[in-house]
Design a protein around this motif. Structure first.
Motif, PDB file in Angstrom:
ATOM      1  N   ASP A 106       0.816  -1.210   0.000  1.00  8.57           N
ATOM      2  CA  ASP A 106       0.000   0.000   0.000  1.00  8.57           C
ATOM      3  C   ASP A 106       0.852   1.264   0.000  1.00  8.57           C
ATOM      4  N   ILE A 129      -5.868  -0.224  -2.937  1.00  7.43           N
ATOM      5  CA  ILE A 129      -5.249  -0.252  -1.618  1.00  7.43           C
ATOM      6  C   ILE A 129      -6.186  -0.918  -0.616  1.00  7.43           C
ATOM      7  N   ARG A 155     -10.752   0.147  -2.741  1.00 11.44           N
ATOM      8  CA  ARG A 155     -10.389  -0.567  -1.523  1.00 11.44           C
ATOM      9  C   ARG A 155     -10.502  -2.066  -1.780  1.00 11.44           C
TER      10      ARG A 155
END
Length: 244
Positions: A106, A129, A155
């Motif tokens: 990340d 991420i 996400r």
């Protein structure tokens, strides 16, 4: 509400008021967004409605549809090369427009996304991420504001524990959740156009809402299902929202 928005705009300055907007082209969705669409030069956060691969793929296609309607190359930062390019192309984002950056974690993805946003010559920057802190999201938001490039954070969670982070506040202007629904029936045997439940779960200076929509077509555009075209989708949305 209109007077309050004007006061906020005066405080934020002219750069905020003059920011360009990327509309979805659906009044039912754009009408829920204060600017009439997604603000360019801003961070927008998207996740799948569940932790499975199917909803995660729907979120990626939702993002691909948005990015396809921008002008210029799209920087897509990811941890591993597991995107299915033909599906992304069917959502309007063709391979010749995408620059893939494969990063290991990340931290590296966020750094690459921020650098891409500061470059200023891209149509969109996408970052996949798991965790997004307030500090990291503010850096992305500031970088997007400086260049006018839209930032799209997908996400993706490979562990159940990481999914809890989605409930934490970030600097994203909007936050979306996309879930797969049964496809629209066809008059003949076969699979119809994919259908999604698209939830706007956070909107700065706006209200939350949810929409039943047909998935992105080859131009990156969403559509209303046939059963909602000839009735008031706004009333249907608020009926379901009130009963939740």
């Amino acid at each position: 509400m209109a007077q309050l928005r004007e006061q906020i705009e005066r405080i934020q300055g002219p750069s905020r008021r003059e920011r360009e907007v990327l509309p979805f082209g659906l009044n039912v969705v754009d009408g829920r967004l204060p600017a009439g669409g997604l603000e360019l030069g801003s961070l927008h956060e998207i996740a799948g409605g569940g932790n499975g691969a199917i909803d995660g793929a729907a979120a990626a296609l939702f993002v691909a549809g948005i990015a396809s309607r921008t002008t210029g190359k799209v920087l897509w930062c990811l941890a591993r090369p597991d995107l299915f390019a033909p599906a992304i192309a069917q959502a309007g984002l063709h391979a010749d427009r995408i620059i893939y950056v494969e990063a290991g974690d990340d931290k590296t993805i966020l750094a690459c996304a921020e650098e891409g946003l500061r470059h200023g010559g891209l149509g969109a920057v996408v970052g996949e991420i798991a965790r997004l802190s307030m500090t990291a999201s503010r850096r992305l938001q500031l970088a997007a504001e400086g260049s006018g490039t839209i930032a799209l954070a997908i996400r993706r969670w490979r562990r159940q524990a990481d999914a809890v982070d989605f409930g934490q506040p970030t600097a994203a202007v909007t936050r979306w959740r996309v879930s797969v629904m049964p496809s629209v029936p066809l008059p003949v045997p076969g699979v119809g156009r994919a259908k999604w439940l698209v939830e706007l779960i956070r909107c700065r200076a706006g209200e939350s809402a949810d929409f039943e929509l047909e998935a992105c077509d080859g131009t990156g555009r969403l559509a209303l299902p046939p059963d909602l075209v000839h009735r008031s989708p706004e009333k249907e949305i608020w009926r379901r929202f009130a009963s939740a």
